[in-house]
Write a protein that holds these residues in place. Structure first.
Motif, PDB file in Angstrom:
ATOM      1  N   UNK A  76     -24.926-104.836   8.519  1.00 32.25           N
ATOM      2  CA  UNK A  76     -23.941-105.920   8.454  1.00 32.25           C
ATOM      3  C   UNK A  76     -25.058-107.280   7.856  1.00 32.25           C
ATOM      4  N   UNK A  77     -26.440-107.128   9.099  1.00 33.38           N
ATOM      5  CA  UNK A  77     -27.412-108.357   8.557  1.00 33.38           C
ATOM      6  C   UNK A  77     -27.819-108.080   7.488  1.00 33.38           C
ATOM      7  N   UNK A  78     -28.213-107.310   6.896  1.00 38.99           N
ATOM      8  CA  UNK A  78     -28.557-106.177   5.812  1.00 38.99           C
ATOM      9  C   UNK A  78     -27.752-107.217   4.729  1.00 38.99           C
TER      10      UNK A  78
ATOM     11  N   UNK B 267     -19.053-106.683  21.793  1.00 40.04           N
ATOM     12  CA  UNK B 267     -20.602-105.535  21.771  1.00 40.04           C
ATOM     13  C   UNK B 267     -21.482-106.000  21.987  1.00 40.04           C
TER      14      UNK B 267
ATOM     15  N   UNK C  27     -26.406-109.798   4.405  1.00 40.07           N
ATOM     16  CA  UNK C  27     -26.395-111.168   4.657  1.00 40.07           C
ATOM     17  C   UNK C  27     -28.372-111.401   4.219  1.00 40.07           C
ATOM     18  N   UNK C  28     -29.003-110.171   4.699  1.00 37.83           N
ATOM     19  CA  UNK C  28     -29.986-110.893   4.123  1.00 37.83           C
ATOM     20  C   UNK C  28     -30.251-110.341   2.822  1.00 37.83           C
TER      21      UNK C  28
ATOM     22  N   UNK D  92     -22.868 -98.632  17.392  1.00 38.59           N
ATOM     23  CA  UNK D  92     -22.836-100.154  17.587  1.00 38.59           C
ATOM     24  C   UNK D  92     -23.841-100.539  17.328  1.00 38.59           C
ATOM     25  N   UNK D  93     -25.322-100.087  17.298  1.00 35.63           N
ATOM     26  CA  UNK D  93     -26.946-101.052  16.717  1.00 35.63           C
ATOM     27  C   UNK D  93     -26.344-101.565  15.517  1.00 35.63           C
ATOM     28  N   UNK D  94     -26.128 -99.866  14.893  1.00 30.97           N
ATOM     29  CA  UNK D  94     -26.289-100.360  13.110  1.00 30.97           C
ATOM     30  C   UNK D  94     -24.919-100.963  12.631  1.00 30.97           C
ATOM     31  N   UNK D  95     -24.137-101.308  13.096  1.00 29.97           N
ATOM     32  CA  UNK D  95     -23.432-101.615  12.785  1.00 29.97           C
ATOM     33  C   UNK D  95     -23.420-103.353  12.909  1.00 29.97           C
ATOM     34  N   UNK D  96     -24.715-103.927  13.676  1.00 36.62           N
ATOM     35  CA  UNK D  96     -25.128-105.140  13.200  1.00 36.62           C
ATOM     36  C   UNK D  96     -25.984-105.035  12.311  1.00 36.62           C
ATOM     37  N   UNK D  97     -26.717-103.687  12.331  1.00 35.20           N
ATOM     38  CA  UNK D  97     -28.089-103.821  11.402  1.00 35.20           C
ATOM     39  C   UNK D  97     -27.162-103.709  10.011  1.00 35.20           C
TER      40      UNK D  97
ATOM     41  N   UNK E 276     -28.544-110.833  15.600  1.00 34.75           N
ATOM     42  CA  UNK E 276     -28.028-110.026  15.274  1.00 34.75           C
ATOM     43  C   UNK E 276     -28.653-108.380  14.958  1.00 34.75           C
ATOM     44  N   UNK E 277     -29.448-108.600  14.292  1.00 34.24           N
ATOM     45  CA  UNK E 277     -30.204-107.047  13.759  1.00 34.24           C
ATOM     46  C   UNK E 277     -30.799-107.343  14.359  1.00 34.24           C
TER      47      UNK E 277
ATOM     48  N   UNK F 156     -25.252 -95.651  18.762  1.00 34.77           N
ATOM     49  CA  UNK F 156     -26.273 -95.928  18.171  1.00 34.77           C
ATOM     50  C   UNK F 156     -25.291 -96.189  16.480  1.00 34.77           C
TER      51      UNK F 156
ATOM     52  N   UNK G 159     -29.672-105.118  17.431  1.00 34.64           N
ATOM     53  CA  UNK G 159     -29.007-103.913  17.159  1.00 34.64           C
ATOM     54  C   UNK G 159     -30.933-103.142  16.724  1.00 34.64           C
ATOM     55  N   UNK G 160     -31.303-104.199  16.047  1.00 32.93           N
ATOM     56  CA  UNK G 160     -32.802-102.590  16.179  1.00 32.93           C
ATOM     57  C   UNK G 160     -33.348-102.625  17.154  1.00 32.93           C
TER      58      UNK G 160
ATOM     59  N   UNK H 268     -28.329 -91.917   8.136  1.00 32.80           N
ATOM     60  CA  UNK H 268     -29.013 -92.278   9.375  1.00 32.80           C
ATOM     61  C   UNK H 268     -28.634 -92.277  10.935  1.00 32.80           C
TER      62      UNK H 268
ATOM     63  N   UNK I 271     -18.454 -96.794  14.575  1.00 33.31           N
ATOM     64  CA  UNK I 271     -17.966 -97.976  14.654  1.00 33.31           C
ATOM     65  C   UNK I 271     -18.635 -98.559  13.862  1.00 33.31           C
TER      66      UNK I 271
ATOM     67  N   UNK J 227     -31.342-102.432  20.181  1.00 33.59           N
ATOM     68  CA  UNK J 227     -31.103-101.415  20.995  1.00 33.59           C
ATOM     69  C   UNK J 227     -31.514-100.095  20.867  1.00 33.59           C
ATOM     70  N   UNK J 228     -31.503 -99.686  19.463  1.00 27.45           N
ATOM     71  CA  UNK J 228     -31.645 -98.057  19.387  1.00 27.45           C
ATOM     72  C   UNK J 228     -33.094 -98.113  19.428  1.00 27.45           C
TER      73      UNK J 228
ATOM     74  N   UNK K 124     -20.188-111.266   3.280  1.00 27.13           N
ATOM     75  CA  UNK K 124     -20.804-111.012   4.613  1.00 27.13           C
ATOM     76  C   UNK K 124     -20.320-110.445   5.612  1.00 27.13           C
TER      77      UNK K 124
ATOM     78  N   UNK L 162     -26.503-114.048  12.096  1.00 24.40           N
ATOM     79  CA  UNK L 162     -26.619-113.120  11.818  1.00 24.40           C
ATOM     80  C   UNK L 162     -27.829-112.349  11.652  1.00 24.40           C
ATOM     81  N   UNK L 163     -29.274-112.704  11.632  1.00 21.79           N
ATOM     82  CA  UNK L 163     -30.655-112.287  11.970  1.00 21.79           C
ATOM     83  C   UNK L 163     -30.411-112.099  13.350  1.00 21.79           C
TER      84      UNK L 163
END
Lengths: 344, 346
Positions: free
Chosen positions: A144-146, B270, A148-149, A137-142, B318-319, A135, B322-323, A120, A78, B325-326, A251, B315-316
């Motif tokens: 996209x968030x990165x 999600x 933004x960062x 689902x988690x990295x999808x938000x991570x 959501x990071x 996995x 997500x982190x 990863x 995803x 969750x994992x 983003x 959006x932060x």
């Protein structure tokens, strides 16, 4: 009876059953679609416009090939669209900061970063046995968030991108843009990897029956890891292609595109349960979606209707797939009984 | 004795069946300490403490009460999603159902419907969407992950088709109670409904035959079918309930926002799946508890509320989620792998 019982006949029956009818069916569907459009808008089916449609669908096709590898191994990725957004943001920021950096370096950065992000995902699936859907689902938000960062939410616009950065996908070779050539090259590469290499065979085996694959000396975890690496690298490449083609990086680039990619695979006959699928089917599945997307504005359908129409098409395609897979299952049973009754 | 003899002798042997299942060793409390819920409670407590140090506004009862608003709607959907995931399926169309139910309510309000009519329309449209999912998945045997990806686009697409780039805003005044009203002191209607539904869900899942059937189906659908469970019918009911819960969430969300746009509740599917998985429900089906899901909902709520007080962008957040969750899922697996690793010989 004896013809069916011979191993070569079963083998050819299998390729015919899992591969050819799906592709012929899809090719027919695309042809009917084009004929319907051509009946009222002949301009749509000129070779030049069809080349445009292919070019417009190139990124979807390439991403779908990566996703097909992952789905073949009974997994799902995803995070492809988020990987694309992050990689696209990184290369466009790099390109904006160093305008004279050679384009080859930027493409290599895109490929490398995509590979790292995919690896990863793959490592978490392989070494920790976390279900792929969790996995990614988690990295999808991570991921996209990165993006933004890194950008602070700012856009990278076309005037910040160097002419070489923007020009590569548009450059013409034999009157066809490089973007299309990349898609064609990736289709060729995927054909070789899926059908002619041990890793491709491992993907099919892992998805078909992970336990049997293990006993056959294939490490299903490693096969999944490789599939995620393949999908990630492809997403990274598409990250560069996307931002340079649309000449903007932000983003929310390709937001929700992962579901289009999965839909292309499913329409193309890749079984979500793993083990069944082909490169040709995947490409045609993506093209089918691409033709519809390009034809809707031409036939004066409101752009707001596009989402509902593609949803209905996905449901119809899945419906057809499940029906044909069920039939295929019955044929396998019939053949094995024939084979076990009369060993040759 | 050969191995074949013992195997054939087994069914008629007089060996007593074990009274305890091997994975249920230890006392009730000791078991709880090792459980996923205990881990989650520790996480929730840590987040609570960290938040109260990070922001002076955190430990305010009204602030905490308001904080419940931003996760109760998702949590209500998560309760029904927990059942679906426990049965080995998934429903990615919940956000789409909320959008189409909200659009239907908006259109009705535009035509001058009363408050009870609006609520009924929201619930009925949600239930109908759930029925459609149920027919596709239980009736026609489609894999739920792709079927609901399709219906997700279809349902939200219908909202876009109706609304275009417009919105519905003309809701009657009394309608705002469902998203903004309080039933007792600082307990909001939304929060009270969530707690009530959580109790109902816990009783159904852990104390009823239906709940046992759901987990049996998730463990092994074939065995469940051969045990006489009506797998298709149960799955249909689960998707119907999921649609109904999404319809209820649509009523609350629309009432809280006071407007309907086609992009309403985008990406919620999600978040909801994250709550359920964080709550310790096995994504492959078969196991999990409502208690875990409820604690996970609070964890999510506390994290987003705490970060919101610190002005961290969405959006932060959501990071972080997500982190989280994992990490929360990977940490026990990693710990087990390390403790099970054979010691090197000296």
């Amino acid at each position: 009876m004896s013809a069916i019982a011979s191993p070569t006949a079963t083998a050819s029956a299998r390729t015919r059953r899992t591969g050819l009818p799906r592709e012929v069916l899809l090719l027919g569907a695309c042809a009917i679609l084009l004929a319907l459009i051509a009946a009222r808008f002949p301009g749509f089916v000129t070779p030049a416009n069809l080349a445009n449609v292919f070019n417009d669908t190139s990124i979807l096709i390439v991403l779908a090939l990566g996703q097909a590898a992952v789905i073949l191994t009974r997994s799902i990725d995803l995070s492809v669209a988020a990987n694309l957004a992050l990689t696209g943001m990184v290369v466009s920021l790099l390109g904006a900061a160093h305008p004279d950096m050679p384009i080859v370096v930027l493409v290599l950065v895109a490929l490398g970063l995509g590979l790292a992000l995919g690896a990863f995902n793959g490592l978490l699936v392989w070494k920790l046995d976390i279900p792929p859907i969790v996995v990614t689902l988690g990295t999808l938000t991570i991921y996209r968030g990165m993006a933004f960062v890194l950008s602070g939410g700012a856009w990278v616009n076309s005037f910040q991108m160097s002419p070489a950065f923007l020009g590569l996908p548009r450059a013409l070779i034999l009157d066809i843009p490089v973007l299309s050539w990349i898609a064609l090259a990736m289709i060729g590469l995927a054909l070789v990897i899926f059908n002619r290499t041990s890793i491709g065979r491992a993907w099919f085996a892992t998805g078909g029956n992970p336990v049997a694959a293990l006993y056959a000396g294939i490490d299903p975890g490693r096969a999944r890891f490789m599939a995620f690496c393949f999908s990630g690298t492809i997403a990274g490449l598409c990250g560069y292609l996307w931002v340079s083609r649309y000449a903007v990086a932000y983003v929310d680039v390709a937001s929700g595109f992962e579901l289009d990619v999965i839909a292309a695979c499913v329409i193309g006959g890749v079984s979500i349960a793993g083990g069944i699928g082909s490169v040709g089917g995947t490409v045609l599945g993506a093209l089918f979606l691409g033709i519809i997307k390009n034809a809707l504005p031409v036939v004066n359908v409101s752009p707001f209707a596009q989402m509902a129409i593609s949803g209905a098409i996905i449901i119809a395609a899945v419906l057809l797939n499940t029906r044909s897979e069920r039939k295929a299952g019955r044929i396998i049973l019939r053949n094995t009984t024939v084979l076990s009754g009369k060993p040759t | 004795m050969t191995t074949i003899d013992t195997r054939t002798a087994l069914p008629t042997s007089t060996v007593a069946m074990p009274r305890a299942i091997p994975d249920q060793t230890g006392s009730g409390f000791g078991r709880f300490l090792k459980s996923w819920e205990a881990l989650l409670l520790v996480v929730a407590a840590l987040i609570f403490i960290a938040n109260s140090f990070a922001s002076p506004f955190f430990l305010d009862i009204w602030n905490l009460s308001d904080a419940t608003f931003n996760f109760t709607e998702k949590s209500i959907v998560a309760l029904s999603m927990a059942f679906i995931i426990m049965s080995g399926e998934i429903d990615l169309s919940v956000g789409g159902i909320i959008a189409v139910a909200s659009t239907a309510m908006g259109a009705a309000a535009h035509a001058g419907a009363s408050v009870p009519e609006l609520v009924a329309i929201g619930l009925v449209v949600g239930a109908l969407c759930g029925c459609f999912n149920g027919l596709l998945i239980a009736g026609l045997g489609l894999p739920s992950i792709v079927a609901t990806i399709g219906t997700m686009s279809l349902f939200r697409g219908i909202s876009y088709l109706v609304l275009g780039d417009g919105s519905y805003k003309d809701y009657p005044t009394g309608f705002s109670f469902f998203g903004q009203g309080y039933v007792w002191q600082m307990i909001s209607f939304e929060f009270a409904t969530f707690l009530l539904l959580a109790v109902v869900a816990a009783v159904v899942l852990h104390k009823s035959v239906f709940g046992r059937a759901v987990r049996a189906i998730g463990n092994n659908p074939f065995a469940a079918r051969f045990s006489g469970l009506r797998v298709g019918r149960i799955k249909f009911i689960l998707f119907l309930v999921s649609g109904l819960a999404s319809g209820l969430a649509a009523v609350m969300l629309t009432s809280r926002l006071g407007s309907t746009r086609p992009s309403i509740a985008a990406g919620w599917e999600l978040d909801v799946v994250t709550i359920v998985v964080l709550g310790g429900v096995n994504i492959l089906g078969g196991s999990g508890t409502i208690g875990g899901v409820v604690i996970a909902a609070f964890v999510m709520g506390l994290v987003t509320y705490g970060l919101g007080l610190l002005n961290v962008p969405g959006i932060i957040m959501s990071i972080v989620i997500g982190a989280m969750l994992i990490t929360v899922i990977a940490a026990p697996i990693l710990a087990r792998k390390i403790s099970n690793r054979p010691r090197p010989a000296r």
